[in-house]
Design a protein around this motif. Structure first.
Motif, PDB file in Angstrom:
ATOM      1  N   PHE A   1       1.024  -1.056   0.007  1.00 14.79           N
ATOM      2  CA  PHE A   1       0.020  -0.172   0.095  1.00 14.79           C
ATOM      3  C   PHE A   1       1.060   1.193   0.055  1.00 14.79           C
ATOM      4  N   LEU A   2       1.850   1.251   0.840  1.00 13.19           N
ATOM      5  CA  LEU A   2       2.802   2.346   0.906  1.00 13.19           C
ATOM      6  C   LEU A   2       3.747   2.685  -0.361  1.00 13.19           C
TER       7      LEU A   2
ATOM      8  N   LEU B   1      12.942  -1.708   3.407  1.00 13.22           N
ATOM      9  CA  LEU B   1      14.067  -2.220   4.576  1.00 13.22           C
ATOM     10  C   LEU B   1      13.240  -1.990   5.819  1.00 13.22           C
ATOM     11  N   PHE B   2      12.567  -0.995   5.956  1.00 18.59           N
ATOM     12  CA  PHE B   2      11.764  -0.766   7.369  1.00 18.59           C
ATOM     13  C   PHE B   2      10.815  -2.142   7.558  1.00 18.59           C
TER      14      PHE B   2
ATOM     15  N   THR C   1       5.181   6.920   9.822  1.00 23.52           N
ATOM     16  CA  THR C   1       6.037   8.247   9.370  1.00 23.52           C
ATOM     17  C   THR C   1       7.356   8.365   9.654  1.00 23.52           C
ATOM     18  N   SER C   2       8.016   7.419  10.661  1.00 24.84           N
ATOM     19  CA  SER C   2       9.153   7.394  10.878  1.00 24.84           C
ATOM     20  C   SER C   2       9.929   6.881   9.754  1.00 24.84           C
ATOM     21  N   ILE C   3       9.314   6.424   8.844  1.00 28.12           N
ATOM     22  CA  ILE C   3      10.308   5.795   7.796  1.00 28.12           C
ATOM     23  C   ILE C   3      10.298   7.179   6.706  1.00 28.12           C
ATOM     24  N   LYS C   4      11.774   7.304   6.198  1.00 33.61           N
ATOM     25  CA  LYS C   4      12.008   8.343   5.482  1.00 33.61           C
ATOM     26  C   LYS C   4      11.232   8.543   4.198  1.00 33.61           C
ATOM     27  N   GLY C   5      10.496   9.380   3.825  1.00 35.38           N
ATOM     28  CA  GLY C   5       9.758   9.380   2.525  1.00 35.38           C
ATOM     29  C   GLY C   5       8.260   9.366   2.760  1.00 35.38           C
ATOM     30  N   ILE C   6       7.914   8.893   4.128  1.00 36.59           N
ATOM     31  CA  ILE C   6       6.329   8.837   4.486  1.00 36.59           C
ATOM     32  C   ILE C   6       6.035   9.965   5.394  1.00 36.59           C
ATOM     33  N   GLY C   7       5.004  10.760   4.965  1.00 31.87           N
ATOM     34  CA  GLY C   7       4.605  12.015   5.933  1.00 31.87           C
ATOM     35  C   GLY C   7       3.257  11.809   6.224  1.00 31.87           C
ATOM     36  N   LYS C   8       2.931  12.806   7.013  1.00 31.69           N
ATOM     37  CA  LYS C   8       1.460  12.706   7.450  1.00 31.69           C
ATOM     38  C   LYS C   8       0.602  13.324   6.143  1.00 31.69           C
TER      39      LYS C   8
ATOM     40  N   TYR D   1      12.544   6.051  -1.439  1.00 30.38           N
ATOM     41  CA  TYR D   1      11.661   6.002  -0.482  1.00 30.38           C
ATOM     42  C   TYR D   1      10.960   4.465  -0.554  1.00 30.38           C
ATOM     43  N   ILE D   2      10.945   4.050  -1.855  1.00 29.76           N
ATOM     44  CA  ILE D   2      10.369   2.503  -1.884  1.00 29.76           C
ATOM     45  C   ILE D   2      11.323   1.783  -1.137  1.00 29.76           C
ATOM     46  N   ARG D   3      12.653   2.049  -1.538  1.00 32.00           N
ATOM     47  CA  ARG D   3      13.711   1.082  -0.786  1.00 32.00           C
ATOM     48  C   ARG D   3      13.408   1.181   0.893  1.00 32.00           C
TER      49      ARG D   3
END
Length: 133
Positions: A39-40, A101-102, A126-133, A95-97
């Motif tokens: 989904f992300l 990895l997360f 949102t702690s994943i770099k590239g994912i925001g609110k 961001y996908i990578r």
């Protein structure tokens, strides 16, 4: 005999803003996305100026993995150059990578989220770099 309403419908109907909207509405079946990582990924890929371009890029992304939703291990093993070759920007490929990895290191699954509040899930994702609110 009256049919039992789904939990989400009962919850929303209790809200004074939603209640008038839902009067007479037919409840719909809500399906959980069984693969939060995908989904992300698809959310990142679909962020384009045109939804049509987003759909094309998402199909190209799926085609890399034989037309199926990839596992995070498959995504993590995909060279950035391959994602770039299908039209995904360098930043979005990163961001996908990061998501893959997360997921591999910390887990992105519905079961993990079930024990969290909404705010905890938002903070976690949102702690994943590239994912925001």
């Amino acid at each position: 005999m009256e049919a039992t309403l789904p939990k989400y419908f009962e919850h929303l109907s209790a809200d004074p803003l939603f209640k008038p909207i839902l009067v007479g509405a037919e409840p719909r079946e809500l399906k959980q996305k069984p693969n939060p990582a995908f989904f992300l990924y698809s959310s990142i890929v679909m962020q384009q100026l045109s939804t049509q371009v987003g759909k094309v890029l998402l199909q190209r992304f799926l085609d890399i993995y034989g037309g199926k939703e990839p596992t995070s291990a498959e995504v993590a093993a995909t060279p950035t150059e391959m994602l770039r070759a299908i039209g995904i920007s360098n930043a979005k490929a990163g961001y996908i990578r990061n998501i893959a990895l997360f997921d591999l290191e910390h887990g992105l699954n519905i079961e993990k989220f079930d024990g969290m509040t909404d705010d905890e899930v938002i903070s976690y994702i949102t702690s994943i770099k590239g994912i925001g609110k």
